[in-house]
Design a protein around this motif. Structure first.
Motif, short mmCIF file in Angstrom:
data_model
loop_
_atom_site.label_atom_id
_atom_site.label_comp_id
_atom_site.label_asym_id
_atom_site.label_seq_id
_atom_site.Cartn_x
_atom_site.Cartn_y
_atom_site.Cartn_z
N TYR A 68 0.83 -1.21 0.00
CA TYR A 68 0.00 0.00 0.00
C TYR A 68 0.86 1.26 0.00
O TYR A 68 0.49 2.31 0.50
CB TYR A 68 -1.01 -0.01 1.16
N ASN A 69 2.05 1.11 -0.61
CA ASN A 69 2.95 2.25 -0.72
C ASN A 69 2.42 3.29 -1.71
O ASN A 69 2.93 4.40 -1.78
CB ASN A 69 4.33 1.78 -1.16
N HIS A 70 1.40 2.91 -2.50
CA HIS A 70 0.81 3.86 -3.47
C HIS A 70 -0.35 4.64 -2.83
O HIS A 70 -1.12 5.28 -3.52
CB HIS A 70 0.33 3.09 -4.71
N ILE A 71 -0.44 4.55 -1.51
CA ILE A 71 -1.50 5.25 -0.79
C ILE A 71 -0.89 6.06 0.33
O ILE A 71 0.00 5.56 1.05
CB ILE A 71 -2.52 4.22 -0.25
N ASP A 72 -1.30 7.30 0.46
CA ASP A 72 -0.76 8.14 1.52
C ASP A 72 -1.42 7.75 2.85
O ASP A 72 -2.45 8.31 3.24
CB ASP A 72 -1.00 9.62 1.19
N ASP A 99 -0.42 8.08 5.92
CA ASP A 99 -0.39 9.11 6.99
C ASP A 99 -1.60 10.03 6.86
O ASP A 99 -2.23 10.40 7.84
CB ASP A 99 0.89 9.93 6.90
N GLU A 100 -1.89 10.38 5.62
CA GLU A 100 -3.01 11.29 5.36
C GLU A 100 -4.34 10.61 5.75
O GLU A 100 -5.23 11.26 6.30
CB GLU A 100 -2.99 11.65 3.86
N LEU A 101 -4.44 9.31 5.47
CA LEU A 101 -5.66 8.58 5.86
C LEU A 101 -5.78 8.55 7.38
O LEU A 101 -6.84 8.79 7.95
CB LEU A 101 -5.64 7.14 5.32
N LYS A 102 -4.67 8.24 8.04
CA LYS A 102 -4.65 8.14 9.50
C LYS A 102 -5.10 9.44 10.14
O LYS A 102 -5.92 9.46 11.04
CB LYS A 102 -3.22 7.84 9.97
N LYS A 103 -4.55 10.54 9.62
CA LYS A 103 -4.87 11.87 10.17
C LYS A 103 -6.37 12.10 10.18
O LYS A 103 -6.91 12.78 11.02
CB LYS A 103 -4.24 12.94 9.26
N ARG A 104 -7.04 11.56 9.16
CA ARG A 104 -8.48 11.81 9.00
C ARG A 104 -9.34 10.66 9.51
O ARG A 104 -10.54 10.64 9.30
CB ARG A 104 -8.79 12.05 7.52
N GLY A 105 -8.71 9.67 10.12
CA GLY A 105 -9.45 8.53 10.67
C GLY A 105 -10.08 7.66 9.58
O GLY A 105 -11.08 6.98 9.80
N ILE A 106 -9.51 7.68 8.38
CA ILE A 106 -10.05 6.86 7.28
C ILE A 106 -9.41 5.47 7.35
O ILE A 106 -8.19 5.34 7.47
CB ILE A 106 -9.74 7.52 5.91
#
Ligand SMILES: O=C(O)C(=O)CO
Length: 321
Positions: free
Chosen positions: A107-111, A113-120
């Motif tokens: 899943y290196n093609h997915i950000d 950290d950005e998902l985590k920040k938003r609880g996704i």
């Protein structure tokens, strides 16, 4: 390559399951799901359609702009794309977006950290791919060590030599095989290679593993593995720690007779250093399922090397009948 990958029905089921769970979680009747590429098998669309409203990207060579133009307001994204799912896309989706499913182990093609920040939440497809990818690793190890690509070129160039010492390869029986990353795929590789009468398996990673002991593999430092292995097989994830881990220094430590195999991600390797090591005979051969960039341009230096066996990221490209 994309079409074949997406035929993996097991993967599709897993990803659809992730998206469905999100739907239940969000307590919505029919959540909206963006499917980022149209080559998802019909069974995937059918399953999704039962529970969700699908926003489709119709273009097989989807662009980021196209995705951004359609993603606003979705509850989930089914990411069946080689593009990076980055902050711009996540932001464009909006704050209601709850989940992303990806049809891959990596899943290196997915950000993330950005998902985590938003609880996704992110769902991927580990384990279902282990056997298929491990098969490719073994295939590449044998093909590279037995000079399969070079042999074919010799025939095409009318250079078939009848001498008894011609085109000698490296034996895997009696060899030391080093696995970088003894996760599910790494373990499946070891299991496949045991009948080849490998002398010893080494592995490296963050910590010693029970599974390593069970497989009779020895936990060593990366340095020891690289220096002592006759086959070095990379099966670890790509992250900030592993990016360009296989660099000039790494290849300089490998035995001249050693074979390098990568089924992880191209960016784990500093590719110019690999090309140099193969060209200068610093290592014997390489078998690569992954490279940088993908797709690899047809005039890339890697393709000019007789001792590099290269396949276009086919690790998971099998179809369950
Ligand atoms: O699933 C993945 O991440 C793969 O790249 C399989 O080759």
């Amino acid at each position: 390559m994309l079409e074949r990958r997406f035929f993996n029905i097991v993967i599709t089921y897993t990803t659809v399951w992730v998206v469905r769970r999100a739907a239940v979680h969000t307590k919505m009747n029919r959540p909206k799901v963006l499917v980022s590429n149209p080559t998802v098998p019909q069974i995937g669309f059918d399953l999704l359609q039962k529970y969700c409203d699908i926003i489709r990207i119709e273009n097989e060579n989807e662009t980021k702009e196209e995705i951004i133009s359609k993603v606003k307001g979705v509850d989930a994204i089914y990411w069946a794309s080689r593009l990076k799912l980055d902050k711009d896309i996540i932001e464009a989706a909006g704050p209601q977006m709850k989940v992303v499913g990806t049809m891959s182990a990596g899943y290196n093609h997915i950000d993330v950290d950005e998902l985590k920040k938003r609880g996704i939440k992110l769902g991927n497809t580990p384990n279902v791919l282990n056997n298929a990818v491990a098969d490719i690793a073994v295939l590449l190890a044998l093909a590279a060590s037995r000079r399969i690509h070079e042999g074919r070129l010799k025939i095409e160039n009318n250079q078939w030599d009848l001498g008894s010492q011609w085109m000698l390869g490296q034996d895997i029986s009696g060899a030391t095989v080093g696995i970088i990353g003894l996760g599910g795929i790494g373990q499946a590789i070891v299991k496949r290679l045991i009948p080849f009468e490998v002398q010893q398996f080494l592995y490296t990673g963050h910590r010693e593993k029970v599974e390593g002991k069970e497989l009779g593999a020895k936990f060593v430092s990366l340095d020891t593995l690289v220096r002592e292995s006759d086959f070095v097989i990379v099966s670890c994830p790509l992250n900030s720690e592993t990016e360009e881990m296989c660099n000039e220094d790494f290849f300089a430590k490998m035995k001249k007779t050693a074979v390098f195999v990568n089924i992880s991600r191209g960016k784990v390797v500093h590719q110019p250093s690999l090309v140099k090591a193969l060209r200068d005979g610093q290592i014997f051969a390489a078998g690569l399922d992954v490279m940088t960039p993908e797709p690899l341009p047809p005039d890339d230096e890697l393709l000019k090397l007789p001792n590099a066996v290269i396949v276009p990221h086919l690790g998971s490209a099998t179809k369950k009948n």
